[in-house]
Motif scaffolding. Structure first.
Motif, PDB file in Angstrom:
ATOM      1  N   GLU A 191      11.343  10.897   4.067  1.00 15.58           N
ATOM      2  CA  GLU A 191      10.208  10.819   3.416  1.00 15.58           C
ATOM      3  C   GLU A 191       9.747   9.508   2.767  1.00 15.58           C
ATOM      4  O   GLU A 191       8.526   9.172   2.927  1.00 15.58           O
ATOM      5  N   LEU A 192      10.678   8.489   2.611  1.00 16.42           N
ATOM      6  CA  LEU A 192      10.252   7.419   1.999  1.00 16.42           C
ATOM      7  C   LEU A 192       9.651   6.552   3.253  1.00 16.42           C
ATOM      8  O   LEU A 192       8.856   5.444   2.952  1.00 16.42           O
ATOM      9  N   GLU A 193      10.453   6.776   4.048  1.00  9.55           N
ATOM     10  CA  GLU A 193      10.022   5.928   5.463  1.00  9.55           C
ATOM     11  C   GLU A 193       8.585   6.248   5.855  1.00  9.55           C
ATOM     12  O   GLU A 193       7.621   5.301   6.508  1.00  9.55           O
ATOM     13  N   ARG A 194       8.201   7.593   5.660  1.00 11.06           N
ATOM     14  CA  ARG A 194       6.915   8.025   6.161  1.00 11.06           C
ATOM     15  C   ARG A 194       5.815   7.371   5.103  1.00 11.06           C
ATOM     16  O   ARG A 194       4.727   6.666   5.546  1.00 11.06           O
ATOM     17  N   ILE A 195       6.269   7.262   3.881  1.00 11.73           N
ATOM     18  CA  ILE A 195       5.417   6.564   2.895  1.00 11.73           C
ATOM     19  C   ILE A 195       5.252   5.144   3.229  1.00 11.73           C
ATOM     20  O   ILE A 195       3.898   4.631   3.192  1.00 11.73           O
ATOM     21  N   ALA A 196       6.144   4.492   3.552  1.00  7.93           N
ATOM     22  CA  ALA A 196       6.117   3.163   3.866  1.00  7.93           C
ATOM     23  C   ALA A 196       5.125   2.838   5.209  1.00  7.93           C
ATOM     24  O   ALA A 196       4.430   1.778   5.053  1.00  7.93           O
ATOM     25  N   LEU A 197       5.208   3.802   6.142  1.00 12.56           N
ATOM     26  CA  LEU A 197       4.107   3.676   7.190  1.00 12.56           C
ATOM     27  C   LEU A 197       2.871   3.913   6.806  1.00 12.56           C
ATOM     28  O   LEU A 197       1.916   3.066   7.195  1.00 12.56           O
TER      29      LEU A 197
END
Length: 399
Positions: A98-104
């Motif tokens: 989920e944090l990787e999605r937010i980073a994108l």
């Protein structure tokens, strides 16, 4: 390092969220102000001038929203710890995704903002023509702004080096020992939001009101190793959830039980005492009994029981059994809706939820903490009606 501390460190990872957001502000100077004749500013040791905005703050809203979303994701299963979040090891993979999605999303928003930066500054100047000069002289370059917008995260394990001084070991153990206190406090923040914005004054609610209850239950269950009093509290919530109808609006007695449960969770001290009380009631008391004494007692009982018919003279040994208290909490809310029940204080929710044999509890309160309420789950409006189909979405609804 104590055994309990070692167990906790082995079961959690530390998630650090690093979000930098451009403030679009500069210090307001004396020369930026136009004073009337005879006017005088206070000296700097008395008052400061503050800051001036360089563009519309709404342009930066998306970055603040993404930062708070990342913090909410970590708080959903973890608790604040050492400037980050202590998250159960088994939840780390889901949090990372989920944090990787937010980073994108953050990177995409940054690209869009940088592309429209000059236009945003120009628009701000046009909206404030009388102060165009003090805005333009303070505007930052696009390259500088780009370095002030970033999002990243780090997931690490926490351990103690062997050569750490004893004083530092004690300091870290103190921090780890406060994890359960922080967890109960965060639960209380969300419970209070649920009460104030969804339950108080409601005669009925849709099933979406159960989302915060389930979320709090899952967080407590995942972090149950932080405090032995968590497990019976989770069981209390589970018992409530299984008795809620699968369809239709929630109202009447079951709605009042939800309110009572939320009120219990809204007070960290009462939640801990409730869990401790249930543990006491569930713990079986095993007494050691000499085998010879057991047989003698059995013989005594048989010799004193009057009989009218022929009874076998062979004495059968009495096997002492220790039966634990029933862990079924179905009677936990008995009496909550009786007409004669008149709550006289904030303790009524606790009295409703505690087992009937648990009495003489003393009230207590946790210390307030700063800045936690801001990062708790933010409620969003919901339309009236029954939304069973919407219950499977990720969006929270408040009533």
């Amino acid at each position: 390092m104590s055994h309990e501390t070692q167990i906790i460190l082995e079961r959690v990872v530390l998630v650090k969220v690093d979000a930098n957001i451009y403030g679009a502000r500069k210090k307001l100077k004396k020369e930026d102000l136009v004073l009337a004749d005879g006017s005088k500013l206070p000296p700097e040791d008395l008052a400061s001038l503050g800051s001036k905005r360089l563009l519309d703050p709404d342009k930066l809203t998306v970055f603040n929203r993404l930062k708070k979303e990342a913090e909410r994701i970590c708080l959903r299963v973890g608790t604040r710890f050492l400037g980050g979040f202590a998250v159960p090891v088994e939840s780390a993979a889901g949090i990372t995704a989920e944090l990787e999605r937010i980073a994108l999303d953050f990177a995409a928003a940054k690209t869009e903002f940088i592309a429209g930066y000059d236009a945003a500054v120009t628009d701000w100047v046009v909206r404030h023509p009388e102060f165009a000069g003090i805005i333009e002289q303070a505007v930052d370059s696009v390259e500088f702004v780009s370095t002030r917008l970033s999002f990243d995260f780090l997931v690490v394990s926490v351990g103690l080096p062997e050569s750490l001084p004893p004083a530092d070991v004690v300091r870290l153990e103190s921090k780890i020992g406060s994890l359960s206190e922080q967890m109960f406090y965060e639960i209380s923040v969300e419970a209070n939001q649920l009460i104030e914005q969804s339950l108080l004054g409601k005669e009925q609610v849709t099933r979406n009101a159960l989302r915060p209850i389930r979320r709090m239950r899952d967080k407590l269950d995942g972090l149950g190793f932080l405090d032995h009093r968590v497990a019976p509290v989770v069981s209390t919530i589970d018992d409530l959830l299984v008795r809620i109808p699968n369809k239709g609006a929630i109202e009447g007695g079951i709605l009042q039980e939800i309110l009572a449960t939320a009120m219990l969770l809204s007070d960290p001290d009462k939640t801990r005492r409730h869990g401790e009380g249930l543990l006491v009631n569930q713990t079986p008391v095993v007494e050691e009994t000499d085998v010879d004494e057991t047989f003698e007692y059995a013989d005594l009982v048989l010799s004193t029981v009057p009989t009218e018919t022929t009874v076998s003279t062979e004495a059968k040994p009495v096997i002492a059994e220790c039966v634990s208290d029933n862990s079924d909490f179905t009677d936990l809310f008995d009496g909550i809706f009786d007409d004669e029940l008149e709550p006289t204080s904030d303790d009524w929710a606790l009295e409703v939820l505690l087992d009937k044999s648990q009495t003489n509890l003393e009230t207590g309160h946790d210390a307030d903490r700063d800045n936690d309420l801001e990062n708790a789950a933010e409620p969003e409006p919901v339309t009236a009606g029954d939304d069973e189909e919407a219950d499977d979405s990720d969006q929270d609804y408040w009533f």
